[in-house]
Design a protein around this motif. Structure first.
Motif, PDB file in Angstrom:
ATOM      1  N   GLY A  76      35.864 -15.463  -9.035  1.00 34.85           N
ATOM      2  CA  GLY A  76      34.953 -16.668  -9.057  1.00 34.85           C
ATOM      3  C   GLY A  76      35.093 -17.603  -7.902  1.00 34.85           C
ATOM      4  N   ARG A  77      36.091 -17.342  -7.222  1.00 36.71           N
ATOM      5  CA  ARG A  77      36.180 -18.589  -6.162  1.00 36.71           C
ATOM      6  C   ARG A  77      36.144 -18.099  -4.716  1.00 36.71           C
ATOM      7  NH1 ARG A  77      41.883 -20.849  -9.054  1.00 36.71           N
ATOM      8  NH2 ARG A  77      40.823 -20.739 -11.037  1.00 36.71           N
ATOM      9  N   GLY A  78      35.392 -17.192  -4.366  1.00 34.01           N
ATOM     10  CA  GLY A  78      35.181 -16.431  -3.140  1.00 34.01           C
ATOM     11  C   GLY A  78      36.343 -15.569  -2.737  1.00 34.01           C
ATOM     12  N   VAL A  79      37.258 -15.126  -3.801  1.00 32.62           N
ATOM     13  CA  VAL A  79      38.436 -14.272  -2.929  1.00 32.62           C
ATOM     14  C   VAL A  79      37.906 -12.849  -2.505  1.00 32.62           C
ATOM     15  CG1 VAL A  79      40.723 -13.445  -3.264  1.00 32.62           C
ATOM     16  CG2 VAL A  79      40.197 -15.731  -4.089  1.00 32.62           C
ATOM     17  N   GLY A  80      37.084 -12.239  -3.544  1.00 34.70           N
ATOM     18  CA  GLY A  80      36.518 -11.047  -3.404  1.00 34.70           C
ATOM     19  C   GLY A  80      35.414 -11.067  -2.157  1.00 34.70           C
TER      20      GLY A  80
ATOM     21  N   VAL B 156      40.216  -5.390  -5.829  1.00 31.36           N
ATOM     22  CA  VAL B 156      40.559  -6.034  -6.810  1.00 31.36           C
ATOM     23  C   VAL B 156      40.985  -7.349  -6.738  1.00 31.36           C
ATOM     24  CG1 VAL B 156      41.365  -3.811  -8.340  1.00 31.36           C
ATOM     25  CG2 VAL B 156      43.061  -4.876  -6.789  1.00 31.36           C
ATOM     26  N   VAL B 157      40.792  -8.441  -7.585  1.00 27.87           N
ATOM     27  CA  VAL B 157      41.219  -9.609  -7.407  1.00 27.87           C
ATOM     28  C   VAL B 157      41.894 -10.093  -8.768  1.00 27.87           C
ATOM     29  CG1 VAL B 157      40.413 -12.028  -7.217  1.00 27.87           C
ATOM     30  CG2 VAL B 157      39.220 -10.188  -5.860  1.00 27.87           C
ATOM     31  N   ALA B 158      42.835 -10.765  -8.775  1.00 27.53           N
ATOM     32  CA  ALA B 158      43.709 -11.012  -9.912  1.00 27.53           C
ATOM     33  C   ALA B 158      42.637 -11.953 -10.689  1.00 27.53           C
ATOM     34  CB  ALA B 158      45.018 -11.814  -9.427  1.00 27.53           C
TER      35      ALA B 158
ATOM     36  N   VAL C 257      26.634  -7.434  -7.285  1.00 30.70           N
ATOM     37  CA  VAL C 257      26.286  -8.569  -6.689  1.00 30.70           C
ATOM     38  C   VAL C 257      27.209  -9.178  -5.547  1.00 30.70           C
ATOM     39  CG1 VAL C 257      26.001 -11.440  -7.166  1.00 30.70           C
ATOM     40  CG2 VAL C 257      25.775  -9.547  -8.871  1.00 30.70           C
ATOM     41  N   LEU C 258      28.459  -8.915  -5.529  1.00 28.90           N
ATOM     42  CA  LEU C 258      29.487  -9.106  -4.381  1.00 28.90           C
ATOM     43  C   LEU C 258      29.111  -8.388  -3.105  1.00 28.90           C
ATOM     44  CD1 LEU C 258      32.305 -10.069  -3.203  1.00 28.90           C
ATOM     45  CD2 LEU C 258      33.242  -8.191  -4.426  1.00 28.90           C
ATOM     46  N   TYR C 259      28.590  -7.011  -3.223  1.00 22.71           N
ATOM     47  CA  TYR C 259      28.489  -6.064  -2.294  1.00 22.71           C
ATOM     48  C   TYR C 259      26.967  -6.412  -1.566  1.00 22.71           C
ATOM     49  CZ  TYR C 259      32.659  -3.938  -4.289  1.00 22.71           C
ATOM     50  OH  TYR C 259      33.576  -4.094  -5.031  1.00 22.71           O
ATOM     51  N   ARG C 260      25.934  -6.689  -2.467  1.00 26.27           N
ATOM     52  CA  ARG C 260      24.839  -6.913  -1.972  1.00 26.27           C
ATOM     53  C   ARG C 260      24.941  -8.107  -0.952  1.00 26.27           C
ATOM     54  NH1 ARG C 260      21.119  -5.402  -6.806  1.00 26.27           N
ATOM     55  NH2 ARG C 260      20.520  -3.272  -5.800  1.00 26.27           N
ATOM     56  N   HIS C 261      25.650  -9.174  -1.349  1.00 33.08           N
ATOM     57  CA  HIS C 261      25.738 -10.453  -0.560  1.00 33.08           C
ATOM     58  C   HIS C 261      26.284 -10.018   1.006  1.00 33.08           C
ATOM     59  CE1 HIS C 261      24.633 -13.190  -3.892  1.00 33.08           C
ATOM     60  NE2 HIS C 261      25.867 -13.653  -4.239  1.00 33.08           N
ATOM     61  N   LEU C 262      26.988  -8.972   0.762  1.00 33.84           N
ATOM     62  CA  LEU C 262      27.566  -8.468   2.128  1.00 33.84           C
ATOM     63  C   LEU C 262      26.915  -7.611   2.780  1.00 33.84           C
ATOM     64  CD1 LEU C 262      31.225  -9.034   0.925  1.00 33.84           C
ATOM     65  CD2 LEU C 262      30.191 -10.308   2.640  1.00 33.84           C
TER      66      LEU C 262
ATOM     67  N   LEU D  14      30.468   2.620  -0.594  1.00 36.57           N
ATOM     68  CA  LEU D  14      31.235   2.307  -1.856  1.00 36.57           C
ATOM     69  C   LEU D  14      30.714   2.631  -3.276  1.00 36.57           C
ATOM     70  CD1 LEU D  14      30.306  -0.708  -3.231  1.00 36.57           C
ATOM     71  CD2 LEU D  14      31.669  -1.219  -1.222  1.00 36.57           C
ATOM     72  N   TYR D  15      31.258   2.915  -4.449  1.00 34.76           N
ATOM     73  CA  TYR D  15      30.686   2.820  -5.652  1.00 34.76           C
ATOM     74  C   TYR D  15      31.203   1.401  -6.399  1.00 34.76           C
ATOM     75  CZ  TYR D  15      30.463   8.006  -5.808  1.00 34.76           C
ATOM     76  OH  TYR D  15      30.271   9.478  -5.421  1.00 34.76           O
ATOM     77  N   PRO D  16      29.973   0.741  -6.638  1.00 34.39           N
ATOM     78  CA  PRO D  16      30.249  -0.737  -7.225  1.00 34.39           C
ATOM     79  C   PRO D  16      30.292  -0.539  -8.606  1.00 34.39           C
ATOM     80  CG  PRO D  16      27.737  -0.137  -6.866  1.00 34.39           C
ATOM     81  CD  PRO D  16      28.530   1.222  -6.326  1.00 34.39           C
TER      82      PRO D  16
ATOM     83  N   ARG E 233      45.539  -4.989 -14.187  1.00 35.78           N
ATOM     84  CA  ARG E 233      44.997  -6.086 -14.695  1.00 35.78           C
ATOM     85  C   ARG E 233      43.351  -5.883 -14.680  1.00 35.78           C
ATOM     86  NH1 ARG E 233      49.814  -8.228 -14.605  1.00 35.78           N
ATOM     87  NH2 ARG E 233      50.416 -10.180 -15.754  1.00 35.78           N
ATOM     88  N   SER E 234      42.841  -5.350 -13.852  1.00 35.85           N
ATOM     89  CA  SER E 234      41.539  -5.020 -13.397  1.00 35.85           C
ATOM     90  C   SER E 234      40.975  -3.767 -14.113  1.00 35.85           C
ATOM     91  CB  SER E 234      41.677  -4.771 -11.686  1.00 35.85           C
ATOM     92  OG  SER E 234      41.931  -6.047 -11.035  1.00 35.85           O
ATOM     93  N   PHE E 235      41.684  -2.842 -13.716  1.00 30.67           N
ATOM     94  CA  PHE E 235      41.097  -1.681 -14.140  1.00 30.67           C
ATOM     95  C   PHE E 235      41.663  -0.892 -15.718  1.00 30.67           C
ATOM     96  CE2 PHE E 235      40.216  -0.988  -9.395  1.00 30.67           C
ATOM     97  CZ  PHE E 235      39.079  -1.299  -9.525  1.00 30.67           C
ATOM     98  N   GLY E 236      42.691  -1.608 -16.103  1.00 29.92           N
ATOM     99  CA  GLY E 236      43.480  -0.953 -17.201  1.00 29.92           C
ATOM    100  C   GLY E 236      44.561   0.034 -16.758  1.00 29.92           C
TER     101      GLY E 236
END
Ligand SMILES: CC(C)(COP(=O)(O)OP(=O)(O)OC[C@H]1O[C@@H](n2cnc3c(N)ncnc32)[C@H](O)[C@@H]1OP(=O)(O)O)[C@@H](O)C(=O)NCCC(=O)NCCS
Length: 380
Positions: free
Chosen positions: A85-89, A78-80, A116-121, A110-112, A18-21
């Motif tokens: 958008g709820r902080g699971v990632g 991957v997040v379902a 956004v997600l990775y910069r926050h961390l 990592l290759y992003p 569902r995430s990458f095809g």
């Protein structure tokens, strides 16, 4: 947060699809997935019994300043869709960072797909994987005919690793991965890959849609570079072009007459320091460059990095030791630290607001961290 186990593999596959095809051969994927499960490098998030997110960490080593530094390569995040958008990632990536701490990797990369997600961390861009296209006919005439080139086989795996290590030490390479021996053996056994070796270099290449593609070419001298590129170019009667992932400063760019498409393609990767003192101690620095500087690091995700530090660089090595607070310290967070480590000029870091203070030593930082642009040849 859980370690992914055999029984989660169907769910991970579904979230991944569902995430990458649709993603290739399931048996092959299962085999690789199990290699992460055996030593707890596959993490997942459960909602009740349902696995809704996953990520895995490769146990890599990366060249930095011509030395090997262990690095956790994060992949398959991957997040379902219904949980996004709820902080699971973010929850998952925090667990990934802690896994890197536990496993003792001073670095993670990592290759992003999104920054956004990775910069926050605390991850920041550090280098890239670049693909160039050359005219096969130009490579054919590069010469090197006095250099003996022979077909390589499985028994050459150690020689390949040794030649690559010699070249990366001599070039003080930043970024490329060190392959496990088993991977080199599998290239050398793969009938679709053609491997040739000379006294101080080797090439691995293959057919790709009627043209040729170089997977890796290492040459310790100009003659060998000419001979190996010309070996690939000898296919010019059939192949029009040769694609190659290589660093932007590879000698081939200064030898070959044209770049076939006059454009290169790049995929950028991000880096994060997991254990700052170990990351500095592990990498190499230019000989003859000396620096004594105070750093103030604020790392909200990995507080062991937070604090006042003294960076001492000399004799090609560095130490980062706890120090008293200093008004002259260079102040930076994990993103600034990662970009600095990767050799980003101080002017760029200041321009992006990633460091402050300590301006008197900017030229010193540039001299210490400057070097060949970080790159990788492998995607993961
Ligand atoms: C990327 C992915 C893992 C993010 O998971 P998530 O659970 O939605 O992430 P979070 O809710 O923790 O979001 C963390 C931050 O990233 C941002 N973000 C998440 N997805 C984003 C996207 N596609 N584009 C831009 N920002 C994004 C969020 O807005 C949030 O930032 P904010 O706090 O400033 O608003 C998820 O969307 C996914 O599985 N995508 C498909 C596969 C993929 O691209 N994986 C990444 C491979 S590197």
């Amino acid at each position: 947060m859980v370690e992914v186990t055999e029984e989660h593999l169907d769910s991970v596959w579904q979230v991944r699809t569902r995430s990458f095809g649709m993603g290739g051969d399931r048996d092959e994927w299962n085999k690789t997935a199990r290699s992460f499960i055996v030593d707890g490098r596959y993490l997942g998030v459960l909602d009740g019994d349902e696995l809704v997110a996953a990520a895995r960490v490769w146990p890599y080593e990366q060249w930095w300043g011509g030395r090997r530094v262990p690095m956790g390569g994060v992949a398959g995040v991957v997040v379902a869709p219904e949980y996004r958008g709820r902080g699971v990632g973010s929850l998952l990536m925090r667990a990934v960072l802690n896994l890197c701490v536990e496993k003792g990797y001073p670095l993670t990369a990592l290759y992003p797909a999104t920054t956004v997600l990775y910069r926050h961390l605390g991850y920041e861009f550090a280098g890239s994987r670049q693909l160039y296209t050359f005219e096969a006919a130009d490579l054919r005439t590069l010469g090197g005919r006095r250099t003996a080139v022979r077909k390589a086989g499985r028994d050459d795996a150690d020689l390949f690793l040794e030649l690559a290590a010699k070249a990366h030490e001599a070039r003080r390479s930043n970024g490329p991965l060190i392959w496990p021996r088993a991977e080199v053996e599998s290239w050398l056994e793969d009938e679709s890959l053609f491997a040739y070796v000379a006294e101080d270099g080797f090439v691995v290449y293959k057919w790709s849609d009627g043209n040729l593609a170089v997977e890796e070419l290492i040459a310790g001298s100009e003659e060998t570079a000419r001979a190996l590129w010309a070996t690939v170019g000898s296919g010019a009667s059939i192949a029009k072009t040769v694609e190659a992932c290589c660093p932007p400063f590879d000698p081939i760019h200064l030898m070959v007459e044209h770049e076939a498409h006059r454009k290169s393609w790049q995929n950028r990767w991000m880096l994060r320091l997991v254990d700052a003192p170990a990351a500095f101690a592990g990498r190499g620095f230019p000989d003859g460059v000396v620096l004594e500087a105070d750093l103030r690091i604020d790392d909200p995700e990995l507080p062991a990095n937070t604090g006042d530090w003294r960076l001492s660089v000399g004799n090609g090595s560095a130490t980062l030791t706890p120090a008293e607070p200093s008004g002259d310290a260079l102040r930076l967070g994990p993103r600034g630290l990662a970009a600095l480590y990767a050799g980003t000029p101080l002017a760029t870091l200041r321009g992006a607001g990633l460091v402050s203070g300590g301006a008197a030593l900017d030229a010193g930082f540039d001299a210490v961290f400057g070097g060949p642009a970080p790159y990788m040849l492998d995607d993961f």
